[in-house]
Structure formats: C-alpha cells, structure tokens
Scaffold this motif. Structure first.
Motif, PDB file in Angstrom:
ATOM      1  N   LEU A 256       3.680 -48.487  10.659  1.00  0.00           N
ATOM      2  CA  LEU A 256       4.719 -47.515  10.328  1.00  0.00           C
ATOM      3  C   LEU A 256       4.186 -46.092  10.496  1.00  0.00           C
ATOM      4  N   SER A 257       5.114 -45.142  10.667  1.00  0.00           N
ATOM      5  CA  SER A 257       4.692 -43.746  10.791  1.00  0.00           C
ATOM      6  C   SER A 257       5.677 -42.834  10.069  1.00  0.00           C
ATOM      7  N   PHE A 258       5.187 -41.652   9.725  1.00  0.00           N
ATOM      8  CA  PHE A 258       5.976 -40.662   8.994  1.00  0.00           C
ATOM      9  C   PHE A 258       5.774 -39.307   9.644  1.00  0.00           C
ATOM     10  N   GLY A 259       6.855 -38.544   9.709  1.00  0.00           N
ATOM     11  CA  GLY A 259       6.750 -37.193  10.243  1.00  0.00           C
ATOM     12  C   GLY A 259       7.766 -36.282   9.588  1.00  0.00           C
ATOM     13  N   THR A 260       7.570 -34.999   9.757  1.00  0.00           N
ATOM     14  CA  THR A 260       8.527 -34.006   9.269  1.00  0.00           C
ATOM     15  C   THR A 260       9.144 -33.303  10.471  1.00  0.00           C
ATOM     16  N   PHE A 261      10.302 -32.699  10.246  1.00  0.00           N
ATOM     17  CA  PHE A 261      10.930 -31.948  11.340  1.00  0.00           C
ATOM     18  C   PHE A 261      11.570 -30.684  10.802  1.00  0.00           C
ATOM     19  N   SER A 262      11.305 -29.573  11.486  1.00  0.00           N
ATOM     20  CA  SER A 262      11.962 -28.294  11.232  1.00  0.00           C
ATOM     21  C   SER A 262      12.462 -27.731  12.559  1.00  0.00           C
ATOM     22  N   LEU A 263      13.658 -27.205  12.547  1.00  0.00           N
ATOM     23  CA  LEU A 263      14.220 -26.602  13.760  1.00  0.00           C
ATOM     24  C   LEU A 263      13.399 -25.393  14.213  1.00  0.00           C
ATOM     25  N   ASP A 264      12.609 -24.831  13.315  1.00  0.00           N
ATOM     26  CA  ASP A 264      11.763 -23.689  13.673  1.00  0.00           C
ATOM     27  C   ASP A 264      10.789 -24.011  14.800  1.00  0.00           C
ATOM     28  N   THR A 265      10.470 -25.298  14.998  1.00  0.00           N
ATOM     29  CA  THR A 265       9.502 -25.681  16.028  1.00  0.00           C
ATOM     30  C   THR A 265      10.140 -25.830  17.403  1.00  0.00           C
ATOM     31  N   VAL A 266      11.457 -25.680  17.482  1.00  0.00           N
ATOM     32  CA  VAL A 266      12.162 -25.806  18.764  1.00  0.00           C
ATOM     33  C   VAL A 266      12.360 -24.411  19.357  1.00  0.00           C
ATOM     34  N   PRO A 267      11.979 -24.179  20.604  1.00  0.00           N
ATOM     35  CA  PRO A 267      12.200 -22.868  21.212  1.00  0.00           C
ATOM     36  C   PRO A 267      13.648 -22.419  21.094  1.00  0.00           C
ATOM     37  N   VAL A 268      13.838 -21.122  20.846  1.00  0.00           N
ATOM     38  CA  VAL A 268      15.177 -20.580  20.596  1.00  0.00           C
ATOM     39  C   VAL A 268      16.140 -20.918  21.732  1.00  0.00           C
ATOM     40  N   LEU A 269      15.693 -20.778  22.985  1.00  0.00           N
ATOM     41  CA  LEU A 269      16.587 -21.039  24.114  1.00  0.00           C
ATOM     42  C   LEU A 269      17.078 -22.480  24.103  1.00  0.00           C
ATOM     43  N   GLU A 270      16.179 -23.428  23.808  1.00  0.00           N
ATOM     44  CA  GLU A 270      16.577 -24.842  23.804  1.00  0.00           C
ATOM     45  C   GLU A 270      17.625 -25.119  22.732  1.00  0.00           C
ATOM     46  N   ARG A 271      17.398 -24.599  21.528  1.00  0.00           N
ATOM     47  CA  ARG A 271      18.375 -24.885  20.467  1.00  0.00           C
ATOM     48  C   ARG A 271      19.694 -24.161  20.712  1.00  0.00           C
ATOM     49  N   ASN A 272      19.642 -22.968  21.328  1.00  0.00           N
ATOM     50  CA  ASN A 272      20.885 -22.268  21.654  1.00  0.00           C
ATOM     51  C   ASN A 272      21.707 -23.035  22.686  1.00  0.00           C
ATOM     52  N   LEU A 273      21.028 -23.631  23.677  1.00  0.00           N
ATOM     53  CA  LEU A 273      21.739 -24.396  24.705  1.00  0.00           C
ATOM     54  C   LEU A 273      22.397 -25.635  24.103  1.00  0.00           C
ATOM     55  N   VAL A 274      21.665 -26.338  23.237  1.00  0.00           N
ATOM     56  CA  VAL A 274      22.233 -27.521  22.585  1.00  0.00           C
ATOM     57  C   VAL A 274      23.400 -27.121  21.689  1.00  0.00           C
ATOM     58  N   ARG A 275      23.238 -26.036  20.940  1.00  0.00           N
ATOM     59  CA  ARG A 275      24.312 -25.575  20.044  1.00  0.00           C
ATOM     60  C   ARG A 275      25.572 -25.225  20.852  1.00  0.00           C
ATOM     61  N   ALA A 276      25.406 -24.519  21.955  1.00  0.00           N
ATOM     62  CA  ALA A 276      26.563 -24.154  22.778  1.00  0.00           C
ATOM     63  C   ALA A 276      27.264 -25.405  23.304  1.00  0.00           C
ATOM     64  N   ASP A 277      26.484 -26.405  23.738  1.00  0.00           N
ATOM     65  CA  ASP A 277      27.080 -27.661  24.204  1.00  0.00           C
ATOM     66  C   ASP A 277      27.832 -28.357  23.079  1.00  0.00           C
ATOM     67  N   GLN A 278      27.269 -28.348  21.881  1.00  0.00           N
ATOM     68  CA  GLN A 278      27.933 -28.999  20.754  1.00  0.00           C
ATOM     69  C   GLN A 278      29.199 -28.258  20.348  1.00  0.00           C
ATOM     70  N   PHE A 279      29.180 -26.933  20.417  1.00  0.00           N
ATOM     71  CA  PHE A 279      30.398 -26.168  20.138  1.00  0.00           C
ATOM     72  C   PHE A 279      31.505 -26.544  21.123  1.00  0.00           C
ATOM     73  N   GLU A 280      31.151 -26.682  22.394  1.00  0.00           N
ATOM     74  CA  GLU A 280      32.146 -27.068  23.394  1.00  0.00           C
ATOM     75  C   GLU A 280      32.658 -28.478  23.117  1.00  0.00           C
ATOM     76  N   ALA A 281      31.753 -29.381  22.726  1.00  0.00           N
ATOM     77  CA  ALA A 281      32.158 -30.751  22.409  1.00  0.00           C
ATOM     78  C   ALA A 281      33.101 -30.781  21.209  1.00  0.00           C
ATOM     79  N   ALA A 282      32.814 -29.940  20.212  1.00  0.00           N
ATOM     80  CA  ALA A 282      33.685 -29.876  19.039  1.00  0.00           C
ATOM     81  C   ALA A 282      35.049 -29.294  19.399  1.00  0.00           C
ATOM     82  N   ALA A 283      35.068 -28.300  20.271  1.00  0.00           N
ATOM     83  CA  ALA A 283      36.337 -27.720  20.699  1.00  0.00           C
ATOM     84  C   ALA A 283      37.200 -28.745  21.434  1.00  0.00           C
TER      85      ALA A 283
END
Length: 320
Positions: A256-283
């Motif tokens: 088994l393995s354990f890890g933590t995750f924070s969005l702070d470790t994701v480059p801003v451009l990558e998370r902005n692109l995913v967020r924009a895609d999700q906004f379009e999907a929600a629309a």
C-alpha cells in the motif's frame, strides 16, 4: 466597502462584517467587483486557527471569487476591464465586495456559466482532476471518496465516473446524502466509519480519495486493495494521529502507499487550462455544479456554522 474579517480564531462567531477601504491594485494584479464568493473547507480550517502559522486576527478569509474586472495594475492588458472572470485570491481576501487577484490566477468565464457555478467549480474541479492523476487513477479501477458531499468530493465522483471507474464508493453522514451522490456516479454508500449504509462489507478499493483527515483517517487504509493508494486532499476534521502510518507498515505485504496532494504543486498554466475546459464543460451541462445555498456576504457566519455542522451538500456561495 464591506468585508468579513476573522476577529478571533475558533468557532464561526469569530467572523465579523466590517467596513474598510477598497484594496489598492498593484502591478500584475486586477481589481474585481465580486458577484459570487466561494465558501470552502480551507476557509473553515483557517478560521479555526488550525492550518498553521502565517494567519493573524484581522484576516479576510476567502480564496475564490467571480465577478467583473473593474481596474488593472501596471503591466496588465487593459482589455481585462469589464470581463466576467473567476479568480483565485490566495488564502485570503475573498470575502469582500471587491477583491485583488494576480492576473495569472484569473480565468475568463463562458457566457453561459453563472458566477455562482463558477465559484462552486473553480477550485474544486482542478483539485479533483489533478489529485486523481496524482494518485494514478486509470479506467477500470475502484475509488472510495471519503467526504464526498462537499464540492471537491462531488467533482471527484463525477470525474472518476467519467474516467471509467469500475466502482465508486462514497462516505457520507446519511443514506439520503449518499443517494444524492448516485446521480453523479456513486455505486456504493458508506457511513463516516466506512461501513455500508445498506449493510454488508464494502469491496476493497484501488484508490481512497480522502478529504477529511482526522483521527479516523488511518482506519481507511483497511479499505485498500493490494497495491492500493490513499491520497490526502484535505484535513477538514484536523490532522491524523502522529502514528497514522502504522497500518501501512502492518499491511506491508499488500504494498500500500500514501500520498498528499496540493494544487499548489501544479503549474499555474496547467491548472488554468484544466479549469477553463471544466468551465466550458459545465456551461454545456457535462459537469454539474452543486450549490447548497446562496447567502448574502453579511451571513458568512451562518455559512460557516452550517459547514461546521456538516449540513452542506456541495457548496455555499456568498453574494455581496
């Protein structure tokens, strides 16, 4: 302008509505007239004073807002002015009639997406997306989402279902809340201790997506199949005990393995692109934002009381 400040750390009564000067826009930043403000679990953890150092009495909580850009700082394209946007304000500054954000943390909104839906999805969607990737989730695997009734948990259920999860278990405080999650892809319903609401034992999961933390977190290692992974995405119930890793060692042969995750470790451009895609999907109605209630900014204390009581399904949104 009106804003909400933390006058004392602890329960929700420590929040107070105050009048204060409008914030000053610095280079690389924009000023947003807020129309919707997301109330998140991290806001509650900061308000309780349990997140750690760096937060002082007088802080304006709030990490994400949606509204219109009304002013830009030096070095920012003036065409931002007048645009409908979602913005990350950092770990403070959002509970106000106007808020400052770095332009790199601003995302334009599709015309068909409401600002209320934007602050329900804007952080929750990317956190769920990248946390599932961090945990190496793939089609055909089984997932258990602990604390699934919040905005991040609901997004994790939706994205796991869209990604072809074999089974999606959810922990909730009541069968009724669990049944609501079936509409988003949940297949088995568990109570907060990890026992099935319908009775019987739950099958082991390839991935436990943990948003809760707290004293009970180590017991959920028992829900992992061989080679299973747990990823901790939040600690709304507080930090786990210091020896929380012992169940992993006792189950050494299961790998088994354990890890933590924070969005702070994701480059801003990558998370902005995913967020924009999700906004379009929600629309388009492909992703669903779940809004528990919309309250005026002056009722931030009530929003936090309801969140602390575990009443919220989805997200509460404040409006100035």
């Amino acid at each position: 302008m009106q804003a909400v400040k933390i006058r004392s750390f602890g329960d929700a009564h420590g929040l107070a509505v105050v009048d204060m000067p409008e914030p000053v826009v610095g280079p690389g930043h924009v000023l947003i007239e807020t129309e919707a403000i997301g109330v998140g679990g991290v806001d509650a953890v900061i308000r309780r004073g349990t997140l750690g150092t760096g937060f002082a009495v007088g802080l304006i909580p709030g990490s994400e807002v949606a509204g219109r850009v009304i002013e830009v700082g030096d070095g920012v394209d003036p065409t931002w002015i007048g645009q409908r946007v979602w913005a990350f304000t950092g770990l403070s500054g959002g509970y106000a009639e106007r808020a400052i954000a770095a332009v790199d943390d601003v995302t334009s909104l599709p015309a068909d997406l409401s600002m209320i839906d934007a602050v329900t999805l804007g952080t929750a969607g990317p956190v769920a997306h990248f946390a599932l990737a961090h945990a190496r989730f793939t089609t055909g695997q089984s997932v258990l989402v602990r604390g699934a009734a919040g905005s991040i948990g609901i997004m994790a259920v939706q994205l796991a279902a869209a990604g072809g999860a074999k089974e999606i278990g959810v922990t909730t405080s009541s069968p009724e809340r669990g049944h609501r999650l079936r509409a988003f892809g949940a297949t088995s319903l568990l109570d907060r201790s990890g026992k099935r609401h319908e009775g019987g034992e739950s099958a082991p999961s390839d991935l436990v997506f943990d948003l809760v933390g707290g004293e009970a977190m180590p017991t959920f290692f028992e829900h992992l199949a061989p080679n299973g992974r747990m990823v901790s995405v939040g600690v709304v119930a507080g930090y786990p005990p210091a020896d929380f890793g012992m169940p992993l060692m006792r189950a050494f042969q299961k790998s088994l393995s354990f890890g933590t995750f924070s969005l702070d470790t994701v480059p801003v451009l990558e998370r902005n692109l995913v967020r924009a895609d999700q906004f379009e999907a929600a629309a388009r109605g492909v992703l669903r934002a779940v809004v528990h209630d919309v309250l005026p900014l002056a009722k931030a204390e009530e929003a936090h009381r309801r969140m602390d009581a575990g009443e919220v399904f989805g997200r509460i949104v404040l409006t100035p």
